[in-house]
Design an enzyme around this catalytic site. Structure first.
Site: not given
Length: 225
Positions: A49, A121
């Site tokens: 992320d 991610e």
């Protein structure tokens, strides 16, 4: 570690051959199959992320050198949100190689937005760990493709647009309601309905209530043309 043919094909789709293939396996392992001898992808998701955020923030600055922070923020949020990550994951067939426990497989986990977004991610983090930030960022920009150039349109605040549309007609504001919450606490999925004064209704799912409301508003705008 020797990767399966399916994993090798996935490497081709993302454009990166791993020197440490165990990183890719970990990135594609959901918590439903974790065990004392197998680590899931949650820690990599956390890192990915941040890598995605830095790559996108830099790309946006390069793409529009005159944009203000106020203009860049909604574009950034659109590009890094879980829904966008899940869309990219679907395009590269990530769900086909995602390792899931039996319960998640039976409940359609390979198609779930939250699981796909998290795994995307994690894959970004795996590439970062394997080859560094430059390679990871290049992969991100390649996979996100035209989304960066089109983000100004995609970053519209759908809830505000829908409310302005209804107020212009003299109607009461749209009403939003969470009609269903599914999934575990660490990966929830909300279904939100938006209803207008004339009885029209639209629904959408997302990993957060706020994003589900925005998606439902956009669905309604699309229905209204």
């Amino acid at each position: 570690m020797k990767l399966s043919a399916e994993m090798r094909a996935f490497e081709e789709r993302i454009g990166h051959r791993f020197d440490r293939p165990e990183l890719l396996v970990r990135a594609l392992t959901h918590g439903s199959v974790s065990s004392p001898n197998r680590t899931d992808n949650q820690r990599l998701e956390f890192l990915g992320d941040r890598v995605l955020g830095l790559a996108m923030a830099s790309a946006l600055l390069d793409d529009d050198k005159a944009a203000t922070e106020g203009q860049l923020a909604p574009r950034f949020n659109t590009l890094v949100r879980k829904e966008t990550c899940a869309d990219v994951a679907r395009e590269i067939g990530l769900g086909e190689v995602l390792k899931l426990g039996r319960s998640e497989m039976l409940s359609g986990g390979r198609r779930k937005q939250a699981l796909l977004g998290d795994a995307m991610e994690a894959v970004i983090a795996a590439v970062f760990r394997d080859a560094g930030f430059v390679v990871a960022a290049e992969m991100v920009l390649r996979l996100w493709g035209d989304r960066i150039g089109q983000v100004e349109t995609d970053a519209r605040d759908a809830k505000s647009a829908l409310q302005e549309r209804e107020q212009a007609k003299g109607h009461t504001p749209p009403r939003y309601e969470v009609v269903r919450r599914e999934g575990p606490d660490h990966a929830p999925e909300f279904t939100v309905a938006v209803r207008l004064a004339d009885g029209s209704e639209a629904q959408a799912k997302a990993a957060s209530k706020r994003n589900a409301e925005q998606a439902a508003a956009q669905q309604m705008l699309d229905q209204l043309g």
